[in-house]
Scaffold this active site. Structure first.
Site: not given
Length: 273
Positions: A74, A199
């Site tokens: 991530c 994101c």
């Protein structure tokens, strides 16, 4: 009673629960992680991370999806964990994540807000489909270009493509609209199973795919680096990299904010659905 001292961070609206587990004393089940990340019955977050000790790097990053299981890399989370590591007193930021080694630089630091430049993995291969591009940026991403992104059906279309037969293990889905001087990007994220406000690995994928696709809303530095500015729902990010003659993109960096929201003690046993 399982009592935890938790920290809440966000990077461009992508939010995370962070735990200091350098002593290795914290062990959470997927159900407990899901309970903590629940936005109605828990703290609420797109994911949970632990800062762990390492004998091979300055620290290790363990990332868990909001639905409980350990997830893939991530990017926004990595930046937030670096900011948290700095808050904990660490001075060097070479760390291990599930996709390998990373390093980061603090461009701005205060207790509540940092700007972090995070080195991502190189992108060696992409798969071009008639309707988009598939690539790995630490997590699997499908990138598709659309018009009128502001009003696009990200949830419905993202949910459909997330389990497309071409992606047997599932994929995150990014919708991109080139604008004057930047890319607008929205993402349907697996594990969250919804659209987060940003994101990091998705923005990285959108930038690299847009370069390969021939989009021109980038800047090029004197040393040949390509930079795309990215507008997400939660704020601005930047992705820069060195394109190679063989189509690969190396020395990839993701830059953006990492903000501490709060810290508190929480009794995990009191979080019930």
């Amino acid at each position: 009673m399982k009592r935890l001292h938790i920290y809440k961070y966000q990077g461009a609206g992508n939010d995370f629960i962070i735990l200091d587990n350098r002593r290795g004393e914290i062990a959470l089940s997927p159900e407990e992680i899901n309970r903590l990340c629940d936005r109605r019955f828990g703290v609420g977050a797109d994911g949970l991370m632990t800062l762990c000790a390492s004998d091979r790097a300055d620290f290790e990053m363990h990332y868990y999806n909001a639905d409980g299981p350990e997830g893939t890399m991530c990017g926004n989370g990595g930046r937030c964990l670096v900011a948290f590591a700095a808050l904990m007193g660490l001075k060097r930021f070479e760390f291990l994540a599930c996709d390998g080694p990373h390093r980061a630089d603090l461009l701005e630091f205060s207790e509540d807000r940092c700007t972090v430049r995070l080195k991502m993995r190189d992108v060696e291969e992409v798969v071009k489909y008639p309707d988009g591009w598939l690539l790995e940026t630490g997590s699997t991403h499908f990138v598709q270009w659309v018009s009128d992104l502001e009003h696009y059906g990200v949830e419905a279309e993202g949910k459909r493509l997330r389990w497309d037969a071409r992606f047997p293990k599932g994929a995150n889905v990014n919708f991109v609209e080139p604008m004057a001087g930047h890319l607008a990007v929205r993402t349907y994220e697996r594990g969250v199973e919804a659209e987060p406000w940003a994101c990091g690995t998705g923005s990285t994928a959108a930038a690299i795919a847009s370069w390969l696709h021939g989009e021109t809303c980038y800047t090029r530095s004197s040393d040949g680096r390509i930079r795309f500015d990215i507008q997400t729902l939660g704020g601005r990010l930047a992705v820069d990299f060195l394109p190679q003659a063989d189509g690969a993109c190396r020395d990839v960096y993701l830059t953006g904010p990492a903000t501490k929201v709060f810290e508190t003690d929480i009794d995990l046993d009191r979080l019930t659905h």
